[in-house]
Design a protein around this motif. Structure first.
Motif, mmCIF file in Angstrom:
data_model
loop_
_atom_site.group_PDB
_atom_site.id
_atom_site.type_symbol
_atom_site.label_atom_id
_atom_site.label_comp_id
_atom_site.label_asym_id
_atom_site.label_seq_id
_atom_site.Cartn_x
_atom_site.Cartn_y
_atom_site.Cartn_z
ATOM 1 N N THR A 1 21.596 11.420 2.972
ATOM 2 C CA THR A 1 22.761 11.024 3.768
ATOM 3 C C THR A 1 23.387 9.700 3.337
ATOM 4 O O THR A 1 24.590 9.507 3.483
ATOM 5 N N ARG A 2 22.567 8.777 2.828
ATOM 6 C CA ARG A 2 23.055 7.464 2.417
ATOM 7 C C ARG A 2 22.380 7.048 1.106
ATOM 8 O O ARG A 2 21.646 6.055 1.055
ATOM 9 N N PRO A 3 22.571 7.799 0.040
ATOM 10 C CA PRO A 3 21.827 7.526 -1.191
ATOM 11 C C PRO A 3 22.061 6.134 -1.761
ATOM 12 O O PRO A 3 21.182 5.578 -2.425
ATOM 13 N N GLU A 4 23.225 5.549 -1.494
ATOM 14 C CA GLU A 4 23.511 4.210 -2.020
ATOM 15 C C GLU A 4 22.577 3.155 -1.436
ATOM 16 O O GLU A 4 22.333 2.110 -2.052
ATOM 17 N N VAL A 5 22.028 3.435 -0.267
ATOM 18 C CA VAL A 5 21.152 2.472 0.398
ATOM 19 C C VAL A 5 19.866 2.248 -0.387
ATOM 20 O O VAL A 5 19.327 1.133 -0.426
ATOM 21 N N LEU A 6 19.361 3.301 -1.045
ATOM 22 C CA LEU A 6 18.109 3.205 -1.797
ATOM 23 C C LEU A 6 18.305 3.141 -3.300
ATOM 24 O O LEU A 6 17.323 3.009 -4.046
ATOM 25 N N ASP A 7 19.540 3.234 -3.761
ATOM 26 C CA ASP A 7 19.786 3.236 -5.198
ATOM 27 C C ASP A 7 19.254 1.951 -5.832
ATOM 28 O O ASP A 7 19.490 0.848 -5.318
ATOM 29 N N ALA A 8 18.531 2.092 -6.927
ATOM 30 C CA ALA A 8 17.893 0.928 -7.538
ATOM 31 C C ALA A 8 17.554 1.223 -8.989
ATOM 32 O O ALA A 8 17.487 2.385 -9.415
ATOM 33 N N ALA A 9 17.318 0.141 -9.742
ATOM 34 C CA ALA A 9 16.865 0.294 -11.124
ATOM 35 C C ALA A 9 15.476 0.904 -11.150
ATOM 36 O O ALA A 9 15.166 1.778 -11.959
ATOM 37 N N PHE A 10 14.629 0.438 -10.251
ATOM 38 C CA PHE A 10 13.302 1.005 -10.064
ATOM 39 C C PHE A 10 12.758 0.486 -8.746
ATOM 40 O O PHE A 10 13.336 -0.417 -8.128
ATOM 41 N N ALA A 11 11.663 1.075 -8.301
ATOM 42 C CA ALA A 11 11.066 0.707 -7.022
ATOM 43 C C ALA A 11 9.610 0.324 -7.201
ATOM 44 O O ALA A 11 8.924 0.824 -8.094
ATOM 45 N N ILE A 12 9.152 -0.574 -6.334
ATOM 46 C CA ILE A 12 7.731 -0.887 -6.207
ATOM 47 C C ILE A 12 7.292 -0.376 -4.848
ATOM 48 O O ILE A 12 7.893 -0.700 -3.826
ATOM 49 N N ASN A 13 6.225 0.397 -4.840
ATOM 50 C CA ASN A 13 5.778 1.067 -3.624
ATOM 51 C C ASN A 13 4.251 1.031 -3.573
ATOM 52 O O ASN A 13 3.592 0.521 -4.484
ATOM 53 N N GLU A 14 3.690 1.586 -2.516
ATOM 54 C CA GLU A 14 2.247 1.765 -2.445
ATOM 55 C C GLU A 14 1.808 2.799 -3.480
ATOM 56 O O GLU A 14 2.631 3.392 -4.169
ATOM 57 N N GLY A 15 0.510 3.041 -3.563
ATOM 58 C CA GLY A 15 0.025 4.093 -4.450
ATOM 59 C C GLY A 15 -1.060 3.627 -5.399
ATOM 60 O O GLY A 15 -1.696 4.458 -6.047
ATOM 61 N N ALA A 16 -1.271 2.320 -5.503
ATOM 62 C CA ALA A 16 -2.323 1.816 -6.385
ATOM 63 C C ALA A 16 -2.770 0.451 -5.894
ATOM 64 O O ALA A 16 -1.966 -0.336 -5.406
ATOM 65 N N GLY A 17 -4.049 0.205 -6.034
ATOM 66 C CA GLY A 17 -4.602 -1.090 -5.653
ATOM 67 C C GLY A 17 -5.476 -1.629 -6.766
ATOM 68 O O GLY A 17 -5.085 -1.620 -7.927
ATOM 69 N N GLY A 18 -6.648 -2.078 -6.402
ATOM 70 C CA GLY A 18 -7.574 -2.596 -7.394
ATOM 71 C C GLY A 18 -9.003 -2.283 -6.994
ATOM 72 O O GLY A 18 -9.295 -1.994 -5.824
ATOM 73 N N GLU A 19 -9.922 -2.331 -7.964
ATOM 74 C CA GLU A 19 -11.326 -2.050 -7.711
ATOM 75 C C GLU A 19 -12.136 -3.330 -7.858
ATOM 76 O O GLU A 19 -11.945 -4.094 -8.805
ATOM 77 N N LEU A 20 -13.055 -3.536 -6.914
ATOM 78 C CA LEU A 20 -14.001 -4.642 -6.981
ATOM 79 C C LEU A 20 -15.333 -4.133 -7.519
ATOM 80 O O LEU A 20 -15.720 -2.987 -7.257
ATOM 81 N N ASP A 21 -16.048 -4.977 -8.261
ATOM 82 C CA ASP A 21 -17.384 -4.586 -8.697
ATOM 83 C C ASP A 21 -18.382 -4.813 -7.562
ATOM 84 O O ASP A 21 -18.001 -5.210 -6.444
ATOM 85 N N GLY A 22 -19.649 -4.553 -7.828
ATOM 86 C CA GLY A 22 -20.667 -4.668 -6.798
ATOM 87 C C GLY A 22 -20.844 -6.062 -6.244
ATOM 88 O O GLY A 22 -21.384 -6.245 -5.144
ATOM 89 N N ASP A 23 -20.378 -7.055 -6.979
ATOM 90 C CA ASP A 23 -20.472 -8.450 -6.528
ATOM 91 C C ASP A 23 -19.181 -8.944 -5.900
ATOM 92 O O ASP A 23 -19.032 -10.143 -5.619
ATOM 93 N N GLY A 24 -18.223 -8.027 -5.698
ATOM 94 C CA GLY A 24 -16.968 -8.407 -5.053
ATOM 95 C C GLY A 24 -15.957 -9.054 -5.970
ATOM 96 O O GLY A 24 -14.993 -9.660 -5.496
#
Length: 474
Positions: A187-210
């Motif tokens: 309905t409003r595609p211009e609102v989200l139009d962008a070169a690229f987006a940063i979103n959720e979907g990945a984090g990081g892993e800690l080892d056993g010592d944190g």
């Protein structure tokens, strides 16, 4: 965004970031951030009794207090769903010819019953180095960080070369009811139009010592698609069975699907993932990863990896699995109908219709009708490329913050709102800088949590990386 002209510019852009990472992690604004985070988490945004519009309004008020005007803030919702508002906030760039960067986070959460939790799910609790609450991790952590970053940029007078656009959206957890990103793109595609987006979907892993071990960046995700298998039959009395039985036909069809493995295939993200993961894995696992990298059709190596970790198999191929079956209408009658749901997670860039046709061919029985169940979609997009302009700054900043950490590209086997953006032609990357231990965040489950230090580190990381991206040349 086009690829970076030279690696030297990455270093220059990183050096130009306004504030050293060590200072950002413990700056005087931490108290204000904690207050913002608490307010957002403690605003109920579950579908049953919550309001994304209320949460969006509270974040808009904080941005307005930081100097953003009404022209830079808007809350958008369908007239028939006023509680599902999304906040769109903009920080204009110096070069109006460049598309902005979209900072996307959903503010709706999965339902949570107080009687099931050890703590009130809508009261933020800090305990033993963790924050506990529904949405503490998924996805109000990133939503709070992005809002806080825009406040800090405005207060510091930061003027990005490429504009920034914040979208705090609703309905990611319940897309069959409503989804802001899908609705806005329609309905409003211009609102989200962008070169690229940063979103959720990945984090990081800690080892056993944190200690931080691996920082992930997501580029692409599998496409969710349900298929309905249906067999109909005249039926009859169970005392007079006939060879043509709807249940038997359906069972045979499901057996053929269960025995089939889709071919393995790599993209930028999965190629990078297994290359880096091989360096972090035990020798026997690393050997199989290198074998599948050398020959994607090495099914023996693929089978061993599958046995070690089903998630690895899901990253390598499209998967389809039976999840529900319903058949018959009475215990003393031949079945007149038998149906099953087959849930497929499809590699990005592959059309669901192609998978449906594969299932039809596998079944080889015209009396088993295979149809696609409705799923909101803006199209099937190829995974976004991990160019030097995207990956380079992450690698440089990660080494600055967490020396020795390995940056691991990845592809999500689940689903986020990035699928809608990618389908609409907007590259979308999962990137948070927030690390979890082996137990994880309990997202969607009881006692959802995030490490306090991980949240603060993610705040520092995202603040810096967005500045670098926003300052890049074409």
């Amino acid at each position: 965004m086009r690829a970076l002209r030279s690696a030297s510019f990455v270093l220059a852009a990183l050096a130009a970031a306004a504030q050293p990472v060590a200072e950002a992690a413990g700056d005087a604004g931490e108290a204000a951030f904690r207050s913002l985070y608490r307010e957002l988490v403690e605003t109920n945004t579950a579908l049953s009794a919550g309001s994304c519009t209320a949460a969006a309004g509270k974040m808009a008020a904080r941005l307005r207090n930081a100097g953003y005007g009404d022209a830079q803030l808007q809350i958008l919702a369908p007239p028939d769903r006023p509680q599902d508002g999304a906040l769109i906030a903009t920080l204009p760039g110096r070069d109006a010819s460049l598309k902005p960067i979209l900072l996307l986070a959903h503010i709706d959460v999965v339902e949570a019953k107080r009687e099931d939790w050890r703590r009130d799910p809508f009261t933020l609790v800090e305990e033993d180095g963790f924050f506990y609450a529904r949405g503490a991790s998924d996805d109000k952590a990133m939503a709070a960080v992005f809002t806080d970053s825009l406040i800090r940029y405005r207060q510091e007078g930061f003027k990005p070369r490429r504009g920034l656009k914040l979208a705090l959206t609703c309905g990611e957890e319940t897309p069959q009811t409503f989804n802001s990103v899908y609705w806005l793109l329609k309905t409003r595609p211009e609102v989200l139009d962008a070169a690229f987006a940063i979103n959720e979907g990945a984090g990081g892993e800690l080892d056993g010592d944190g200690r931080p071990r691996a920082l992930q960046i997501q580029a692409g995700e599998k496409v969710y698609q349900d298929f309905k298998l249906e067999v109909t039959n005249p039926g009859g009395h169970s005392s007079r069975p006939v060879p043509d039985n709807a249940i038997y036909r359906l069972a045979a069809a499901l057996g053929r699907i269960g025995a089939y493995s889709f071919p393995t295939r790599f993209n930028d993200a999965t190629l990078g993932y297994f290359t880096q993961q091989a360096r972090l894995s035990p020798p026997d696992v690393a050997a199989d990863m290198r074998a599948i990298l050398a020959d994607p059709q090495d099914q023996a190596a693929a089978a061993r990896l599958w046995a070690k970790n089903p998630g690895w198999n899901s990253m390598l191929r499209t998967t389809c699995v039976a999840t529900q079956v319903e058949a018959g209408h009475a215990p003393n009658a031949l079945p007149q109908r038998a149906t099953a749901n087959v849930n497929c997670r499809i590699l990005p860039g592959v059309a669901p219709e192609t998978v449906r046709q594969t299932l039809v061919g596998l079944i080889g029985d015209e009396q088993v009708v295979v149809s696609a169940e409705a799923e909101p979609s803006t199209g099937v997009g190829a995974p976004p490329p991990l160019t030097a302009a995207i990956l380079g700054p992450v690698q440089k900043l990660a080494q600055k913050m967490w020396p020795g950490v390995t940056v691991v590209p990845t592809m999500s086997t689940g689903a986020t709102d990035s699928r809608f953006l990618i389908g609409a032609g907007i590259p979308s990357y999962g990137l948070s800088g927030m690390f979890h231990d082996a137990e994880g965040s309990h997202a969607h489950g009881l006692d959802e949590r995030i490490r306090v230090q991980s949240l603060l580190d993610g705040r520092a990381f995202l603040y810096e990386i967005v500045k670098v991206y926003a300052s890049q040349k074409d």
